[in-house]
Motif scaffolding. Sequence first.
Motif, PDB file in Angstrom:
ATOM      1  N   SER A  13       3.745  23.138  14.769  1.00  0.00           N
ATOM      2  CA  SER A  13       4.761  22.080  15.005  1.00  0.00           C
ATOM      3  C   SER A  13       5.718  22.055  13.612  1.00  0.00           C
ATOM      4  N   ILE A  14       6.565  21.311  13.672  1.00  0.00           N
ATOM      5  CA  ILE A  14       7.174  20.953  12.503  1.00  0.00           C
ATOM      6  C   ILE A  14       6.432  19.482  12.054  1.00  0.00           C
ATOM      7  N   PHE A  15       5.858  19.117  10.833  1.00  0.00           N
ATOM      8  CA  PHE A  15       5.489  18.168  10.571  1.00  0.00           C
ATOM      9  C   PHE A  15       5.263  17.467   9.199  1.00  0.00           C
ATOM     10  N   LEU A  16       5.483  16.219   9.081  1.00  0.00           N
ATOM     11  CA  LEU A  16       5.319  15.894   7.782  1.00  0.00           C
ATOM     12  C   LEU A  16       4.385  14.599   7.800  1.00  0.00           C
ATOM     13  N   ASP A  17       3.472  14.614   6.405  1.00  0.00           N
ATOM     14  CA  ASP A  17       2.595  13.455   6.475  1.00  0.00           C
ATOM     15  C   ASP A  17       2.553  13.229   4.577  1.00  0.00           C
ATOM     16  N   VAL A  18       3.176  11.995   4.421  1.00  0.00           N
ATOM     17  CA  VAL A  18       3.254  11.585   3.100  1.00  0.00           C
ATOM     18  C   VAL A  18       2.748  10.109   2.984  1.00  0.00           C
ATOM     19  N   ALA A  19       2.167   9.923   1.776  1.00  0.00           N
ATOM     20  CA  ALA A  19       2.105   8.602   1.476  1.00  0.00           C
ATOM     21  C   ALA A  19       3.481   8.087   0.837  1.00  0.00           C
ATOM     22  N   LEU A  20       3.753   6.873   0.729  1.00  0.00           N
ATOM     23  CA  LEU A  20       5.023   6.526   0.173  1.00  0.00           C
ATOM     24  C   LEU A  20       5.089   6.058  -1.270  1.00  0.00           C
ATOM     25  N   SER A  21       4.008   6.250  -1.841  1.00  0.00           N
ATOM     26  CA  SER A  21       4.129   6.259  -3.417  1.00  0.00           C
ATOM     27  C   SER A  21       4.798   7.602  -4.039  1.00  0.00           C
ATOM     28  N   ALA A  65      -1.825  -1.105 -14.374  1.00  0.00           N
ATOM     29  CA  ALA A  65      -0.524  -0.549 -14.101  1.00  0.00           C
ATOM     30  C   ALA A  65      -0.533  -0.168 -12.569  1.00  0.00           C
ATOM     31  N   SER A  66       0.719  -0.011 -11.868  1.00  0.00           N
ATOM     32  CA  SER A  66       0.619  -0.068 -10.711  1.00  0.00           C
ATOM     33  C   SER A  66       1.689   1.501 -10.135  1.00  0.00           C
ATOM     34  N   LEU A  67       1.357   1.785  -9.079  1.00  0.00           N
ATOM     35  CA  LEU A  67       1.972   3.232  -8.689  1.00  0.00           C
ATOM     36  C   LEU A  67       3.459   2.637  -8.236  1.00  0.00           C
ATOM     37  N   GLN A  68       4.455   3.542  -8.487  1.00  0.00           N
ATOM     38  CA  GLN A  68       5.915   3.306  -8.194  1.00  0.00           C
ATOM     39  C   GLN A  68       6.133   3.964  -6.741  1.00  0.00           C
ATOM     40  N   PRO A  69       7.076   3.347  -5.920  1.00  0.00           N
ATOM     41  CA  PRO A  69       7.177   3.873  -4.676  1.00  0.00           C
ATOM     42  C   PRO A  69       8.031   5.145  -4.676  1.00  0.00           C
ATOM     43  N   MET A  70       7.844   5.860  -3.670  1.00  0.00           N
ATOM     44  CA  MET A  70       8.444   7.330  -3.537  1.00  0.00           C
ATOM     45  C   MET A  70       9.972   6.735  -3.360  1.00  0.00           C
ATOM     46  N   ALA A  71      10.790   7.631  -4.266  1.00  0.00           N
ATOM     47  CA  ALA A  71      12.172   7.437  -4.345  1.00  0.00           C
ATOM     48  C   ALA A  71      12.809   6.091  -4.320  1.00  0.00           C
ATOM     49  N   ALA A  72      11.920   5.302  -5.224  1.00  0.00           N
ATOM     50  CA  ALA A  72      12.389   4.041  -5.669  1.00  0.00           C
ATOM     51  C   ALA A  72      12.588   3.178  -4.409  1.00  0.00           C
ATOM     52  N   HIS A  73      13.776   2.371  -4.055  1.00  0.00           N
ATOM     53  CA  HIS A  73      14.001   1.419  -3.000  1.00  0.00           C
ATOM     54  C   HIS A  73      13.825   2.122  -1.593  1.00  0.00           C
ATOM     55  N   LYS A  74      13.951   3.503  -1.604  1.00  0.00           N
ATOM     56  CA  LYS A  74      13.856   3.998  -0.456  1.00  0.00           C
ATOM     57  C   LYS A  74      12.532   4.350   0.319  1.00  0.00           C
ATOM     58  N   GLY A  75      11.565   4.710  -0.682  1.00  0.00           N
ATOM     59  CA  GLY A  75      10.384   4.581  -0.533  1.00  0.00           C
ATOM     60  C   GLY A  75       9.627   3.303  -0.199  1.00  0.00           C
ATOM     61  N   TYR A  76      10.303   2.231  -0.899  1.00  0.00           N
ATOM     62  CA  TYR A  76       9.682   0.917  -0.703  1.00  0.00           C
ATOM     63  C   TYR A  76      10.116   0.395   0.836  1.00  0.00           C
ATOM     64  N   GLY A 129       0.895  -1.124   0.009  1.00  0.00           N
ATOM     65  CA  GLY A 129      -0.028  -0.073   0.001  1.00  0.00           C
ATOM     66  C   GLY A 129       0.921   1.257  -0.140  1.00  0.00           C
ATOM     67  N   THR A 130       0.241   2.303   0.018  1.00  0.00           N
ATOM     68  CA  THR A 130       0.761   3.428   0.033  1.00  0.00           C
ATOM     69  C   THR A 130       1.342   3.940   1.301  1.00  0.00           C
ATOM     70  N   ASN A 131       0.879   3.122   2.261  1.00  0.00           N
ATOM     71  CA  ASN A 131       1.203   3.155   3.559  1.00  0.00           C
ATOM     72  C   ASN A 131       1.610   4.621   4.057  1.00  0.00           C
ATOM     73  N   PRO A 132       0.746   5.376   4.490  1.00  0.00           N
ATOM     74  CA  PRO A 132       0.978   6.769   4.952  1.00  0.00           C
ATOM     75  C   PRO A 132       1.896   7.052   6.247  1.00  0.00           C
ATOM     76  N   PHE A 133       2.782   7.881   6.293  1.00  0.00           N
ATOM     77  CA  PHE A 133       3.491   8.070   7.681  1.00  0.00           C
ATOM     78  C   PHE A 133       3.855   9.488   7.995  1.00  0.00           C
ATOM     79  N   SER A 134       3.599   9.832   9.083  1.00  0.00           N
ATOM     80  CA  SER A 134       3.758  11.129   9.610  1.00  0.00           C
ATOM     81  C   SER A 134       4.695  11.398  10.961  1.00  0.00           C
ATOM     82  N   PHE A 135       5.179  12.546  10.789  1.00  0.00           N
ATOM     83  CA  PHE A 135       5.890  12.574  12.354  1.00  0.00           C
ATOM     84  C   PHE A 135       5.442  14.169  12.668  1.00  0.00           C
TER      85      PHE A 135
END
Length: 350
Positions: free
Chosen positions: A171-179, A219-230, A156-162
């Motif tokens: 706050s300083i915050f990031l909220d991203v999906a990993l696609s 077709a499928s989405l590619q991960p963010m930043a290739a192997h890093k996002g994966y 999945g796109t597996n969203p991640f936030s801090f």
Amino acid sequence: MSKIKLKSLHAFAVDALLHAGVREADAVTTADVLVTTDTFGVLTHGTKNLRGYIQKINAGGLDAAAVPTIERQGPAFAMINANKSLGMVVGSMAMRLAIEKAKTCGIAYVGVRGSCHFGAAGYYANLAAEAGMLGLAMSNADPVIAPPGGRSKTIGTNPFSFAAPLGGGRSIFLDVALSQVAALKVIMAQEKGQPIPDSWLVDENGQPTTDAFLFPKRASLQPMAAHKGYGLAVLVELLASVMTGAGILSEIASWNLDLSSENNAGHAFIAVDIAQLMDYDRYLARVNQMADELHKAPKASGVERIFLPGEMEWDKRDAAMASGELTLTDAMVDSLKALADECWLKLELY
């Protein structure tokens, strides 16, 4: 473009959820999450999805009367079964529990299974920041990304936030999906008949494609930043799914395309009590030192401002709160109007 008062939007969301059988306290919590998300400018994850959640309740994929239960806990951790409750309800409960446990232990982890789409991960991370803590929030999701070297939807796109407190209510915050890109952008390219960059999708043979129309069936989405996002998506799967007992990878059903099925998503929440690690005023001085240095970094030609993660969103929220209103996208208007008709409610747009 249509506008709505924030108070009216919140009241409408509560009334629609009550109409669907949701308890009042849970309806208020859900409305808080969705409307707050809208004020941050994340309009794809706010009240636009309210109709979808209610449709899932009506189809049996969510239980309006469900009460999340704590199945296992210790001083610095807990495991919660959402029991098919709304993701916003169990997400808020879980992060608040992590915050309370972190007050005692300094750091706490709370995992959730049996849940559904919980909206924007950043909302929950910011609950910790509001409490003077560093917060992490994440969720697994139904597979739409092909791993590097793969040719089919596997993770999945597996969203991640801090989020980390900055002082002054921000706050300083990031909220991203990993696609690499949100699926919505691919859909928008389809609607406009435009080609897309070859870094967005891979086709059924695992090859990069510029044809947006292949998505989602071929077709499928590619991960963010290739192997890093994966790799980060796998980390989220471990923390939110493997360790919680939630569905893993292909065991997750689409929350909005398979309304009658239990989503079976998992979430993970971590809170770190900064004041137990160092003097809090010293932390604020240091985090603002970092922020100032980032702001003052040499700018590229034509750039007027360097932003901290989350700073654009805070600017949008401050503007929305000052005006007391929200400008809606056409997609939001269509969704909210349809929901108003279905629930026999008045939607006060202007």
